[in-house]
Scaffold this active site. Structure first.
Site, PDB file in Angstrom:
ATOM      1  N   ARG A   1       0.818  -1.217   0.000  1.00  0.00           N
ATOM      2  CA  ARG A   1       0.000   0.000   0.000  1.00  0.00           C
ATOM      3  C   ARG A   1       0.850   1.263   0.000  1.00  0.00           C
ATOM      4  O   ARG A   1       0.322   2.374   0.034  1.00  0.00           O
ATOM      5  CB  ARG A   1      -0.954   0.002   1.196  1.00  0.00           C
ATOM      6  CG  ARG A   1      -1.876  -1.202   1.197  1.00  0.00           C
ATOM      7  CD  ARG A   1      -3.131  -0.975   1.987  1.00  0.00           C
ATOM      8  NE  ARG A   1      -4.104  -1.993   1.661  1.00  0.00           N
ATOM      9  CZ  ARG A   1      -4.917  -1.954   0.606  1.00  0.00           C
ATOM     10  NH1 ARG A   1      -4.903  -0.919  -0.209  1.00  0.00           N
ATOM     11  NH2 ARG A   1      -5.755  -2.932   0.374  1.00  0.00           N
TER      12      ARG A   1
ATOM     13  N   HIS B   1       8.496  -5.730  -7.114  1.00  0.00           N
ATOM     14  CA  HIS B   1       7.230  -5.144  -7.572  1.00  0.00           C
ATOM     15  C   HIS B   1       6.997  -3.870  -6.773  1.00  0.00           C
ATOM     16  O   HIS B   1       7.046  -3.886  -5.543  1.00  0.00           O
ATOM     17  CB  HIS B   1       6.090  -6.151  -7.364  1.00  0.00           C
ATOM     18  CG  HIS B   1       4.834  -5.828  -8.111  1.00  0.00           C
ATOM     19  ND1 HIS B   1       4.172  -4.632  -7.975  1.00  0.00           N
ATOM     20  CD2 HIS B   1       4.120  -6.549  -9.011  1.00  0.00           C
ATOM     21  CE1 HIS B   1       3.099  -4.637  -8.759  1.00  0.00           C
ATOM     22  NE2 HIS B   1       3.045  -5.788  -9.410  1.00  0.00           N
TER      23      HIS B   1
ATOM     24  N   TYR C   1       1.290  -1.392  -5.312  1.00  0.00           N
ATOM     25  CA  TYR C   1       0.271  -1.280  -6.362  1.00  0.00           C
ATOM     26  C   TYR C   1      -0.578  -0.021  -6.234  1.00  0.00           C
ATOM     27  O   TYR C   1      -1.395   0.273  -7.097  1.00  0.00           O
ATOM     28  CB  TYR C   1      -0.577  -2.552  -6.470  1.00  0.00           C
ATOM     29  CG  TYR C   1      -1.156  -3.082  -5.192  1.00  0.00           C
ATOM     30  CD1 TYR C   1      -2.159  -2.383  -4.541  1.00  0.00           C
ATOM     31  CD2 TYR C   1      -0.704  -4.273  -4.645  1.00  0.00           C
ATOM     32  CE1 TYR C   1      -2.688  -2.873  -3.371  1.00  0.00           C
ATOM     33  CE2 TYR C   1      -1.226  -4.762  -3.465  1.00  0.00           C
ATOM     34  CZ  TYR C   1      -2.222  -4.061  -2.826  1.00  0.00           C
ATOM     35  OH  TYR C   1      -2.742  -4.539  -1.666  1.00  0.00           O
TER      36      TYR C   1
ATOM     37  N   HIS D   1       2.879  -1.039 -12.145  1.00  0.00           N
ATOM     38  CA  HIS D   1       1.651  -0.826 -12.904  1.00  0.00           C
ATOM     39  C   HIS D   1       1.701   0.602 -13.430  1.00  0.00           C
ATOM     40  O   HIS D   1       1.859   1.539 -12.633  1.00  0.00           O
ATOM     41  CB  HIS D   1       0.425  -0.999 -12.003  1.00  0.00           C
ATOM     42  CG  HIS D   1       0.277  -2.380 -11.441  1.00  0.00           C
ATOM     43  ND1 HIS D   1      -0.712  -2.726 -10.552  1.00  0.00           N
ATOM     44  CD2 HIS D   1       0.994  -3.519 -11.667  1.00  0.00           C
ATOM     45  CE1 HIS D   1      -0.594  -4.009 -10.251  1.00  0.00           C
ATOM     46  NE2 HIS D   1       0.429  -4.506 -10.902  1.00  0.00           N
TER      47      HIS D   1
ATOM     48  N   GLU E   1       4.024  -3.296 -16.568  1.00  0.00           N
ATOM     49  CA  GLU E   1       3.197  -4.505 -16.576  1.00  0.00           C
ATOM     50  C   GLU E   1       2.004  -4.325 -17.510  1.00  0.00           C
ATOM     51  O   GLU E   1       1.359  -3.274 -17.523  1.00  0.00           O
ATOM     52  CB  GLU E   1       2.719  -4.830 -15.146  1.00  0.00           C
ATOM     53  CG  GLU E   1       1.890  -6.116 -15.099  1.00  0.00           C
ATOM     54  CD  GLU E   1       1.672  -6.662 -13.691  1.00  0.00           C
ATOM     55  OE1 GLU E   1       2.307  -6.162 -12.738  1.00  0.00           O
ATOM     56  OE2 GLU E   1       0.864  -7.604 -13.561  1.00  0.00           O
TER      57      GLU E   1
ATOM     58  N   ASP F   1       1.549 -10.213 -17.959  1.00  0.00           N
ATOM     59  CA  ASP F   1       0.741 -10.941 -16.980  1.00  0.00           C
ATOM     60  C   ASP F   1      -0.328 -11.712 -17.754  1.00  0.00           C
ATOM     61  O   ASP F   1      -1.153 -11.105 -18.462  1.00  0.00           O
ATOM     62  CB  ASP F   1       0.115  -9.930 -16.001  1.00  0.00           C
ATOM     63  CG  ASP F   1      -0.651 -10.596 -14.865  1.00  0.00           C
ATOM     64  OD1 ASP F   1      -1.512 -11.446 -15.159  1.00  0.00           O
ATOM     65  OD2 ASP F   1      -0.405 -10.243 -13.702  1.00  0.00           O
TER      66      ASP F   1
ATOM     67  N   HIS G   1      -3.911 -10.765 -16.980  1.00  0.00           N
ATOM     68  CA  HIS G   1      -4.241  -9.416 -17.449  1.00  0.00           C
ATOM     69  C   HIS G   1      -4.415  -9.356 -18.971  1.00  0.00           C
ATOM     70  O   HIS G   1      -5.361  -8.729 -19.455  1.00  0.00           O
ATOM     71  CB  HIS G   1      -3.147  -8.427 -17.035  1.00  0.00           C
ATOM     72  CG  HIS G   1      -3.007  -8.264 -15.555  1.00  0.00           C
ATOM     73  ND1 HIS G   1      -2.031  -7.476 -14.978  1.00  0.00           N
ATOM     74  CD2 HIS G   1      -3.711  -8.789 -14.525  1.00  0.00           C
ATOM     75  CE1 HIS G   1      -2.143  -7.522 -13.653  1.00  0.00           C
ATOM     76  NE2 HIS G   1      -3.145  -8.317 -13.356  1.00  0.00           N
TER      77      HIS G   1
ATOM     78  N   HIS H   1       4.168 -12.939 -15.598  1.00  0.00           N
ATOM     79  CA  HIS H   1       3.352 -13.260 -14.424  1.00  0.00           C
ATOM     80  C   HIS H   1       2.404 -14.366 -14.841  1.00  0.00           C
ATOM     81  O   HIS H   1       1.597 -14.186 -15.763  1.00  0.00           O
ATOM     82  CB  HIS H   1       2.542 -12.035 -13.975  1.00  0.00           C
ATOM     83  CG  HIS H   1       3.326 -11.039 -13.198  1.00  0.00           C
ATOM     84  ND1 HIS H   1       2.859  -9.766 -12.924  1.00  0.00           N
ATOM     85  CD2 HIS H   1       4.536 -11.145 -12.593  1.00  0.00           C
ATOM     86  CE1 HIS H   1       3.764  -9.132 -12.189  1.00  0.00           C
ATOM     87  NE2 HIS H   1       4.791  -9.936 -11.986  1.00  0.00           N
TER      88      HIS H   1
ATOM     89  N   ASP I   1      -9.517  -8.374 -13.810  1.00  0.00           N
ATOM     90  CA  ASP I   1      -8.294  -8.599 -13.040  1.00  0.00           C
ATOM     91  C   ASP I   1      -8.529  -9.393 -11.759  1.00  0.00           C
ATOM     92  O   ASP I   1      -8.320  -8.886 -10.655  1.00  0.00           O
ATOM     93  CB  ASP I   1      -7.592  -7.256 -12.734  1.00  0.00           C
ATOM     94  CG  ASP I   1      -6.193  -7.470 -12.153  1.00  0.00           C
ATOM     95  OD1 ASP I   1      -5.790  -8.638 -11.992  1.00  0.00           O
ATOM     96  OD2 ASP I   1      -5.525  -6.474 -11.859  1.00  0.00           O
TER      97      ASP I   1
ATOM     98  N   HIS J   1      -7.174 -12.942 -10.322  1.00  0.00           N
ATOM     99  CA  HIS J   1      -6.293 -14.086 -10.575  1.00  0.00           C
ATOM    100  C   HIS J   1      -6.911 -15.381 -10.042  1.00  0.00           C
ATOM    101  O   HIS J   1      -7.589 -15.376  -9.031  1.00  0.00           O
ATOM    102  CB  HIS J   1      -4.944 -13.887  -9.890  1.00  0.00           C
ATOM    103  CG  HIS J   1      -4.231 -12.638 -10.328  1.00  0.00           C
ATOM    104  ND1 HIS J   1      -2.964 -12.334  -9.914  1.00  0.00           N
ATOM    105  CD2 HIS J   1      -4.598 -11.622 -11.133  1.00  0.00           C
ATOM    106  CE1 HIS J   1      -2.592 -11.187 -10.445  1.00  0.00           C
ATOM    107  NE2 HIS J   1      -3.569 -10.732 -11.186  1.00  0.00           N
TER     108      HIS J   1
ATOM    109  N   GLU K   1       1.442 -15.473  -9.300  1.00  0.00           N
ATOM    110  CA  GLU K   1       0.760 -14.523  -8.388  1.00  0.00           C
ATOM    111  C   GLU K   1      -0.660 -15.039  -8.185  1.00  0.00           C
ATOM    112  O   GLU K   1      -1.629 -14.297  -8.252  1.00  0.00           O
ATOM    113  CB  GLU K   1       0.656 -13.132  -9.025  1.00  0.00           C
ATOM    114  CG  GLU K   1       1.939 -12.466  -9.395  1.00  0.00           C
ATOM    115  CD  GLU K   1       1.687 -11.135 -10.102  1.00  0.00           C
ATOM    116  OE1 GLU K   1       0.926 -11.087 -11.094  1.00  0.00           O
ATOM    117  OE2 GLU K   1       2.249 -10.139  -9.643  1.00  0.00           O
TER     118      GLU K   1
HETATM  119 ZN    ZN Z   1      -3.574  -8.668 -11.479  1.00  0.00          ZN
HETATM  120 FE    FE Z   2       0.774  -9.243 -12.317  1.00  0.00          FE
HETATM  121 FE    FE Z   3       1.321  -6.401 -10.745  1.00  0.00          FE
END
Ligand code: ZN
Ligand code: FE
Ligand code: FE
Length: 277
Positions: free
Chosen positions: A37, A67, A70, A107, A142, A176, A179, A211, A224, A226, A256
């Site tokens: 976060r 990473h 996000y 992202h 990504e 990904d 995605h 990913h 989105d 997963h 992921e």
């Molecule tokens: Zn995702």
């Molecule tokens: Fe991803």
């Molecule tokens: Fe990601």
């Protein structure tokens, strides 16, 4: 050699992540540079990094993928949010140099109501401020599902960002699977076609990581979500074709999927089994 791993918790440090991925049967991993976060990162523990580098060398861990949080939004309409994104990434890239020659994924961001072009300009402007000629880290954009006003829902949008970055040698892409399938690239029925298109628009030499996620939703849903490998709309057979594709099989693959460590170990074993050296 098959490079496979999963997302791990950063909280116990680099050496711990290295040991953990080896115990799960993998040889690469992804981790958040700080609380996902956002917020401030723990200071780098140089002894920990040194121990990790030794462990990595002796155990075939060739590459790791960091990473960004996000919540980072480089193309927010709000200036303080953009500044936070820039300062976070600049700090992360300094930290990445303790483990030289690795990958840092983020992202691209959500433009909200400003439009794609304004968003792309902001993202490229941030990259032009934070990338340094001497850095050894490759920064990856990504591919996104296209939820809301996410930028990166098409290969063309990622290309447009890279086109505006001065230090292009430091830029790559992380694909990904959930995605892109969600965004409307049919990697189940036309993987070759999607990769040909990627090559024409971005260039496959920029593709540096995958990913590996199945998707809870049908093709082109822009949601989105997963799913575990083989339990979603992409399916196990398509995953096996992805890891074995001659244009992809040299890349590092990162799970992921919604799993605890035990579930990750199972998926790593399944994919290792299906990989053809
Ligand atoms: Zn995702
Ligand atoms: Fe991803
Ligand atoms: Fe990601």
């Amino acid at each position: 050699m098959f490079k496979i791993g999963c997302h791990l918790s950063t909280s116990k440090g680099y050496e711990h992540m290295g040991k953990e991925i080896l115990s799960l049967g993998g040889n690469t991993f992804q981790f958040f540079t700080r609380n996902p976060r956002g917020g401030s990162a723990k200071a780098i523990d140089e002894a920990d990094v040194k121990a990790f580098i030794e462990l990595a060398k002796g155990n075939g861990i060739d590459v790791i993928l960091a990473h960004a949080p996000y919540t980072l939004n480089a193309c927010s309409a709000d200036e303080s949010t953009r500044t936070f994104a820039k300062e976070t990434m600049a700090d992360d890239l300094v930290r990445m140099e303790y483990t030289p020659g690795n990958l840092y994924n983020f992202h691209p961001g959500s433009h909200v109501k400003q439009g794609v072009d304004v968003g792309i300009d902001y993202i490229a402007a941030m990259l032009n401020e934070v990338l340094k000629p001497e850095q050894t880290t490759t920064v990856l954009l990504e591919t996104m599902a296209g939820k809301g006003t996410e930028i990166g829902r098409s290969f063309e949008e990622l290309r447009a960002i890279i086109d505006k970055v001065e230090l292009k040698d430091h830029m790559g892409v992380c694909l990904d699977t959930c995605h892109v399938y969600d965004a409307g690239y049919d990697i189940v029925n036309d993987l070759d076609g999607v990769l040909t298109h990627f090559d024409e628009v971005i260039g496959l030499d920029r593709l540096r990581a995958i990913h590996m996620n199945d998707s809870k939703n049908p093709f082109e849903s822009h949601k989105d979500r997963h799913e575990k490998i083989g339990e979603g709309s992409i399916g196990f057979d398509a995953m096996v074709r992805i890891i074995n594709h001659p244009k992809l099989k040299h890349l590092p693959f990162f799970l992921e999927t919604p799993n605890e460590l035990e579930g990750y170990a199972k998926e790593i074993a399944m994919l290792k089994d299906a990989y053809q050296e």
